[in-house]
Write a protein that holds these residues in place. Structure first.
Motif, PDB file in Angstrom:
ATOM      1  N   GLU A 186      49.353  -7.834 -62.331  1.00 29.85           N
ATOM      2  CA  GLU A 186      50.672  -8.787 -61.733  1.00 29.85           C
ATOM      3  C   GLU A 186      50.907  -7.559 -60.998  1.00 29.85           C
ATOM      4  O   GLU A 186      51.022  -6.535 -60.769  1.00 29.85           O
ATOM      5  CB  GLU A 186      50.942  -8.254 -63.371  1.00 29.85           C
ATOM      6  N   VAL A 187      50.149  -8.193 -59.974  1.00 31.20           N
ATOM      7  CA  VAL A 187      51.470  -7.805 -58.529  1.00 31.20           C
ATOM      8  C   VAL A 187      52.689  -6.842 -58.534  1.00 31.20           C
ATOM      9  O   VAL A 187      53.705  -7.903 -58.598  1.00 31.20           O
ATOM     10  CB  VAL A 187      51.148  -8.425 -57.070  1.00 31.20           C
ATOM     11  N   THR A 188      53.506  -6.317 -58.365  1.00 31.01           N
ATOM     12  CA  THR A 188      54.666  -5.582 -58.678  1.00 31.01           C
ATOM     13  C   THR A 188      55.557  -5.348 -57.317  1.00 31.01           C
ATOM     14  O   THR A 188      56.490  -5.341 -57.391  1.00 31.01           O
ATOM     15  CB  THR A 188      54.482  -4.444 -59.352  1.00 31.01           C
ATOM     16  N   ARG A 189      54.451  -5.030 -56.438  1.00 33.49           N
ATOM     17  CA  ARG A 189      55.349  -4.395 -55.037  1.00 33.49           C
ATOM     18  C   ARG A 189      53.894  -5.025 -54.114  1.00 33.49           C
ATOM     19  O   ARG A 189      52.635  -4.472 -54.098  1.00 33.49           O
ATOM     20  CB  ARG A 189      55.394  -3.638 -54.560  1.00 33.49           C
ATOM     21  N   LEU A 190      54.434  -5.694 -53.271  1.00 33.77           N
ATOM     22  CA  LEU A 190      53.583  -5.938 -51.801  1.00 33.77           C
ATOM     23  C   LEU A 190      54.400  -5.470 -50.622  1.00 33.77           C
ATOM     24  O   LEU A 190      54.960  -6.280 -49.920  1.00 33.77           O
ATOM     25  CB  LEU A 190      52.348  -6.929 -52.178  1.00 33.77           C
ATOM     26  N   ARG A 191      53.636  -4.802 -49.863  1.00 36.85           N
ATOM     27  CA  ARG A 191      54.233  -4.874 -48.234  1.00 36.85           C
ATOM     28  C   ARG A 191      52.665  -4.788 -47.289  1.00 36.85           C
ATOM     29  O   ARG A 191      51.674  -4.601 -47.064  1.00 36.85           O
ATOM     30  CB  ARG A 191      54.578  -3.677 -47.394  1.00 36.85           C
ATOM     31  N   ILE A 192      53.046  -6.066 -46.572  1.00 37.19           N
ATOM     32  CA  ILE A 192      52.072  -6.146 -45.564  1.00 37.19           C
ATOM     33  C   ILE A 192      52.415  -5.549 -44.044  1.00 37.19           C
ATOM     34  O   ILE A 192      52.762  -5.490 -43.559  1.00 37.19           O
ATOM     35  CB  ILE A 192      52.188  -8.010 -44.872  1.00 37.19           C
ATOM     36  N   LYS A 193      50.676  -4.580 -43.875  1.00 41.63           N
ATOM     37  CA  LYS A 193      50.597  -3.766 -43.369  1.00 41.63           C
ATOM     38  C   LYS A 193      50.442  -4.290 -41.762  1.00 41.63           C
ATOM     39  O   LYS A 193      50.765  -3.687 -41.013  1.00 41.63           O
ATOM     40  CB  LYS A 193      50.173  -2.262 -43.314  1.00 41.63           C
ATOM     41  N   VAL A 224      46.267  -6.494 -43.766  1.00 39.72           N
ATOM     42  CA  VAL A 224      46.273  -5.756 -44.458  1.00 39.72           C
ATOM     43  C   VAL A 224      47.512  -5.543 -45.340  1.00 39.72           C
ATOM     44  O   VAL A 224      48.282  -6.048 -44.883  1.00 39.72           O
ATOM     45  CB  VAL A 224      45.862  -4.559 -43.715  1.00 39.72           C
ATOM     46  N   VAL A 225      47.093  -4.912 -46.809  1.00 42.69           N
ATOM     47  CA  VAL A 225      48.771  -5.108 -47.297  1.00 42.69           C
ATOM     48  C   VAL A 225      48.301  -3.986 -48.418  1.00 42.69           C
ATOM     49  O   VAL A 225      46.627  -3.432 -48.898  1.00 42.69           O
ATOM     50  CB  VAL A 225      48.266  -6.304 -48.668  1.00 42.69           C
ATOM     51  N   ASP A 226      50.070  -2.985 -48.875  1.00 45.07           N
ATOM     52  CA  ASP A 226      49.812  -1.936 -49.546  1.00 45.07           C
ATOM     53  C   ASP A 226      50.081  -2.931 -50.481  1.00 45.07           C
ATOM     54  O   ASP A 226      50.774  -3.768 -50.628  1.00 45.07           O
ATOM     55  CB  ASP A 226      51.344  -1.576 -49.282  1.00 45.07           C
ATOM     56  N   VAL A 227      49.842  -2.445 -52.167  1.00 44.02           N
ATOM     57  CA  VAL A 227      49.986  -3.196 -53.279  1.00 44.02           C
ATOM     58  C   VAL A 227      50.134  -2.485 -54.329  1.00 44.02           C
ATOM     59  O   VAL A 227      49.513  -1.620 -54.756  1.00 44.02           O
ATOM     60  CB  VAL A 227      49.164  -4.411 -52.924  1.00 44.02           C
ATOM     61  N   CYS A 228      51.016  -2.460 -55.389  1.00 37.20           N
ATOM     62  CA  CYS A 228      51.057  -2.161 -56.020  1.00 37.20           C
ATOM     63  C   CYS A 228      51.097  -3.541 -56.826  1.00 37.20           C
ATOM     64  O   CYS A 228      51.568  -4.116 -57.111  1.00 37.20           O
ATOM     65  CB  CYS A 228      52.206  -1.111 -56.412  1.00 37.20           C
ATOM     66  N   PHE A 229      50.132  -2.680 -58.441  1.00 31.86           N
ATOM     67  CA  PHE A 229      50.323  -3.733 -59.340  1.00 31.86           C
ATOM     68  C   PHE A 229      50.106  -2.785 -60.944  1.00 31.86           C
ATOM     69  O   PHE A 229      50.061  -1.891 -61.404  1.00 31.86           O
ATOM     70  CB  PHE A 229      48.215  -4.528 -58.872  1.00 31.86           C
ATOM     71  N   ARG A 230      49.969  -4.150 -62.205  1.00 37.06           N
ATOM     72  CA  ARG A 230      50.088  -3.545 -62.619  1.00 37.06           C
ATOM     73  C   ARG A 230      48.909  -4.396 -63.878  1.00 37.06           C
ATOM     74  O   ARG A 230      48.622  -5.843 -64.051  1.00 37.06           O
ATOM     75  CB  ARG A 230      51.360  -3.584 -64.629  1.00 37.06           C
TER      76      ARG A 230
END
Length: 203
Positions: free
Chosen positions: A155-162, A172-178
């Motif tokens: 489950e992707v909880t946060r995503l930022r396209i860099k 290129v993305v920074d992704v936080c996931f569970r």
């Protein structure tokens, strides 16, 4: 408290930090050398210059100079930085005499306890964060989120396209996931309904 006792407490604390907390969790030999060297070096300098007049300035100066030198020399993970500065703080406490005598071991213990709890493997154990390069340009974060959920099986909880490269067709993305409760490493699910639906709409 005598200076010898402070040194002994410092060495005990940094031993717990390195061999009880850091190395069992991260297995980085190079950081073991860096943390131990930093701690003993700072403690030695602080001991040699431990007067009421220079203690505060010494501490601030060491934090500033060492952070610039170390953090510019190589890229460190946030966890490595936390252990690195913990060793620095413990070294300063071990080299400067504080009154009453129980304050120094109490502060060292508080620092170690905080790190033990905050970096415990069971705390948010399914939560991860990564920088990932996708082999397609995704101007819309919804498509990138769905694609990552399929690839990671999470489950992707946060995503930022860099970075969005329309020429090379990469994102290129920074992704936080569970991770799903079924357990990490189980591979991505067979398909992600939301992604499939949006992919059909994109065509």
């Amino acid at each position: 408290m005598s200076q010898a006792a402070l040194v002994a407490i410092d060495l005990l604390a940094v031993t717990v930090l390195v061999f009880g907390l850091y190395f069992p969790r991260y297995r980085r030999r190079d950081m073991v050398v860096a943390i131990l060297g930093l701690n003993v070096g700072v403690m030695a300098v602080a001991t040699a210059l431990s007067t009421a007049e220079v203690s505060a300035g010494l501490g601030l100066g060491l934090f500033g100079v060492l952070s610039i030198i170390r953090l510019r020399s190589s890229e460190l993970a946030q966890e490595d930085i936390a252990y690195y500065f913990t060793a620095l703080a413990i070294g300063l406490l071990g080299g400067i005499s504080v009154s009453p005598a129980w304050v120094t071991p109490a502060l060292m213990g508080a620092i170690l306890l905080t790190l033990f709890i905050a970096d415990h493997p069971r705390l948010y154990r399914r939560v991860r964060s990564q920088t990932i390069i996708l082999d397609m340009a995704y101007p819309d974060e919804r498509f990138a989120t769905a694609r990552l959920a399929e690839l990671l099986g999470a489950e992707v909880t946060r995503l930022r396209i860099k970075k969005l490269d329309l020429v090379q067709d990469t994102t290129v993305v920074d992704v936080c996931f569970r991770l799903h409760p079924t357990g990490p490493g189980g591979g991505p699910p067979a398909g992600h309904p939301e992604f499939a639906e949006m992919a059909r709409g994109q065509r």
